[in-house]
Design a protein around this motif. Structure first.
Motif, PDB file in Angstrom:
ATOM      1  N   ARG A 195      -7.248   7.645   0.668  1.00  0.00           N
ATOM      2  CA  ARG A 195      -6.611   8.609   1.596  1.00  0.00           C
ATOM      3  C   ARG A 195      -7.398   9.927   1.619  1.00  0.00           C
ATOM      4  O   ARG A 195      -7.544  10.546   2.675  1.00  0.00           O
ATOM      5  CB  ARG A 195      -5.161   8.884   1.182  1.00  0.00           C
ATOM      6  CG  ARG A 195      -4.214   7.718   1.344  1.00  0.00           C
ATOM      7  CD  ARG A 195      -4.059   7.243   2.761  1.00  0.00           C
ATOM      8  NE  ARG A 195      -3.606   8.248   3.699  1.00  0.00           N
ATOM      9  CZ  ARG A 195      -3.378   8.015   4.995  1.00  0.00           C
ATOM     10  NH1 ARG A 195      -3.574   6.815   5.500  1.00  0.00           N
ATOM     11  NH2 ARG A 195      -2.978   8.980   5.799  1.00  0.00           N
ATOM     12  N   TYR A 217       0.846  -1.205   0.000  1.00  0.00           N
ATOM     13  CA  TYR A 217       0.000   0.000   0.000  1.00  0.00           C
ATOM     14  C   TYR A 217       0.877   1.248   0.000  1.00  0.00           C
ATOM     15  O   TYR A 217       0.594   2.227  -0.703  1.00  0.00           O
ATOM     16  CB  TYR A 217      -0.890  -0.062   1.246  1.00  0.00           C
ATOM     17  CG  TYR A 217      -1.915   1.025   1.389  1.00  0.00           C
ATOM     18  CD1 TYR A 217      -3.094   1.009   0.653  1.00  0.00           C
ATOM     19  CD2 TYR A 217      -1.727   2.061   2.299  1.00  0.00           C
ATOM     20  CE1 TYR A 217      -4.055   2.000   0.812  1.00  0.00           C
ATOM     21  CE2 TYR A 217      -2.676   3.048   2.462  1.00  0.00           C
ATOM     22  CZ  TYR A 217      -3.843   3.015   1.723  1.00  0.00           C
ATOM     23  OH  TYR A 217      -4.791   3.995   1.888  1.00  0.00           O
ATOM     24  N   ASP A 246      -1.621  -1.070  14.571  1.00  0.00           N
ATOM     25  CA  ASP A 246      -1.256  -1.867  13.386  1.00  0.00           C
ATOM     26  C   ASP A 246      -0.387  -3.029  13.877  1.00  0.00           C
ATOM     27  O   ASP A 246       0.170  -2.974  14.973  1.00  0.00           O
ATOM     28  CB  ASP A 246      -0.486  -1.023  12.362  1.00  0.00           C
ATOM     29  CG  ASP A 246      -0.661  -1.531  10.936  1.00  0.00           C
ATOM     30  OD1 ASP A 246      -1.369  -0.876  10.141  1.00  0.00           O
ATOM     31  OD2 ASP A 246      -0.090  -2.613  10.616  1.00  0.00           O
ATOM     32  N   GLY A 257      -5.523  -0.678  11.905  1.00  0.00           N
ATOM     33  CA  GLY A 257      -4.819  -0.936  10.648  1.00  0.00           C
ATOM     34  C   GLY A 257      -4.435   0.383  10.016  1.00  0.00           C
ATOM     35  O   GLY A 257      -4.762   0.677   8.868  1.00  0.00           O
TER      36      GLY A 257
HETATM   37  C1  LIG Z   1      -4.226  -1.145   3.058  1.00  0.00           C
HETATM   38  S1  LIG Z   1      -3.446  -0.620   4.535  1.00  0.00           S
HETATM   39  C2  LIG Z   1      -4.510   0.716   5.017  1.00  0.00           C
HETATM   40  C3  LIG Z   1      -3.805   1.779   5.836  1.00  0.00           C
HETATM   41  C4  LIG Z   1      -4.693   2.948   6.274  1.00  0.00           C
HETATM   42  N1  LIG Z   1      -5.783   2.478   7.118  1.00  0.00           N
HETATM   43  C5  LIG Z   1      -5.270   3.656   5.077  1.00  0.00           C
HETATM   44  O1  LIG Z   1      -6.402   3.329   4.698  1.00  0.00           O
HETATM   45  O2  LIG Z   1      -4.623   4.496   4.492  1.00  0.00           O
HETATM   46  C6  LIG Z   1      -3.965  -1.912   5.657  1.00  0.00           C
HETATM   47  C7  LIG Z   1      -3.261  -1.864   6.991  1.00  0.00           C
HETATM   48  O3  LIG Z   1      -3.888  -2.789   7.876  1.00  0.00           O
HETATM   49  C8  LIG Z   1      -2.889  -3.461   8.601  1.00  0.00           C
HETATM   50  N2  LIG Z   1      -3.436  -4.746   9.051  1.00  0.00           N
HETATM   51  C9  LIG Z   1      -3.890  -5.765   8.275  1.00  0.00           C
HETATM   52  N3  LIG Z   1      -4.329  -6.766   9.060  1.00  0.00           N
HETATM   53  C10 LIG Z   1      -4.146  -6.368  10.343  1.00  0.00           C
HETATM   54  C11 LIG Z   1      -4.390  -6.978  11.617  1.00  0.00           C
HETATM   55  N4  LIG Z   1      -4.941  -8.197  11.704  1.00  0.00           N
HETATM   56  N5  LIG Z   1      -4.084  -6.276  12.737  1.00  0.00           N
HETATM   57  C12 LIG Z   1      -3.525  -5.052  12.649  1.00  0.00           C
HETATM   58  N6  LIG Z   1      -3.268  -4.420  11.476  1.00  0.00           N
HETATM   59  C13 LIG Z   1      -3.578  -5.074  10.342  1.00  0.00           C
HETATM   60  C14 LIG Z   1      -1.736  -3.608   7.632  1.00  0.00           C
HETATM   61  O4  LIG Z   1      -0.513  -3.832   8.322  1.00  0.00           O
HETATM   62  C15 LIG Z   1      -1.795  -2.259   6.926  1.00  0.00           C
HETATM   63  O5  LIG Z   1      -1.000  -1.299   7.569  1.00  0.00           O
END
Ligand SMILES: C[S@@+](CC[C@H](N)C(=O)[O-])C[C@H]1O[C@@H](n2cnc3c(N)ncnc32)[C@H](O)[C@@H]1O
Length: 264
Positions: free
Chosen positions: A56, A21, A104, A78
């Motif tokens: 975003r 991402y 996260d 996340g």
């Molecule tokens: C696609 S990114 C989105 C980042 C931000 N929320 C945004 O929309 O700009 C997804 C994020 O979710 C986190 N993530 C995925 N599964 C997760 C979990 N089970 N627990 C914590 N974080 C998680 C990933 O590490 C990543 O940083």
């Protein structure tokens, strides 16, 4: 202080959704394996880069909406690798005392956020799995920052598609919301298979070979994640269309839908 010890757990050869991402957004917190997987995803779903930027921009508009509604505490599940327009920057530009608890489970993300936030008042980053609400709410960075007697904005932005049906995302969001007082707000964005099932299947196939398999869902299944909340206008729409500027043109290929619900 930045705790770099968790970085030893990072496998740079295994693509990770957080770093892919980051690559879509033009960031530099990614490895060759992340970039290779991201390029495959871009080839499968050519709109993916635009969708991440739209996501975003939606996030910024939704955070401003929450502040406008008087909700100045954020639980960002996340939260992702810090980039332009982080939640605390958007929120504190309007309400300097706004509080933001980021969560996260990806070590590069957590270390980058620690480095960015170090010393900043009213912002924390917690390393936790969002599928474990008890761990999230009991973490000092959440427990000691958020006042749960006041409304909280629950941000689940592009994260619940990493929770499988077997892990029951409906029960998960219900659990989070049950801990929040009325007047709280749930902000959601989620990858959808609705408009182009073949592209969605291709994307799922690529993410299956990463640390974070993705589960694209129908618009009905995504809408159900906000069941029990009062959906605010304009309802469930493409990320680019939620309270966007007049004249915004609906996208041809839609992969990410969003919605905002009030917790009553
Ligand atoms: C696609 S990114 C989105 C980042 C931000 N929320 C945004 O929309 O700009 C997804 C994020 O979710 C986190 N993530 C995925 N599964 C997760 C979990 N089970 N627990 C914590 N974080 C998680 C990933 O590490 C990543 O940083």
């Amino acid at each position: 202080m930045t705790d770099l010890s968790a970085l030893s757990q990072v496998d740079p050869d295994r693509p990770n959704a957080a770093r892919m991402y980051d690559y879509y957004l033009g960031g530099s917190h990614n490895f060759a394996a992340d970039r290779a997987a991201a390029e495959l995803a871009i080839a499968a779903a050519p709109w993916i880069r635009k969708a991440t930027h739209d996501n975003r921009a939606f996030l910024s508009r939704a955070v401003r909406y929450c502040i406008g509604e008087g909700v100045d505490q954020f639980l960002d599940l996340g939260s992702g690798i810090p980039t332009v327009g982080n939640v605390h920057e958007v929120a504190q530009a309007m309400e300097p005392d706004a509080r933001v608890a980021y969560v996260d489970n990806e070590p590069v993300t957590v270390a980058s956020a620690q480095a960015l936030l170090g010393g900043l008042a009213n912002c924390t980053i917690t390393a936790a799995d969002v599928r474990d609400p008890d761990a999230v709410f009991n973490a000092p960075g959440v427990r000691d920052l958020l006042d749960l007697s006041r409304p909280v904005a629950l941000l689940t932005i592009a994260v619940l598609h990493f929770v499988s049906d077997e892990e029951d995302p409906l029960a998960l969001v219900a659990d989070y919301r049950s801990r929040l007082v009325p007047g709280s707000i749930h902000v959601l964005s989620h990858g959808t298979s609705e408009f182009d099932p073949d592209i969605a299947a291709g994307t799922e196939g690529i993410y299956r070979n990463t640390a974070n398999p993705v589960h694209m869902r129908s618009v009905a299944a995504i809408t159900a994640l906000l069941d029990g909340t009062e959906l605010v206008e304009p309802g469930i729409v493409d990320a680019s269309m939620w309270r966007a500027d007049e004249g915004q043109i609906p996208p041809e290929r839609r992969g990410l839908v969003v919605g905002v619900g009030r917790v009553n």
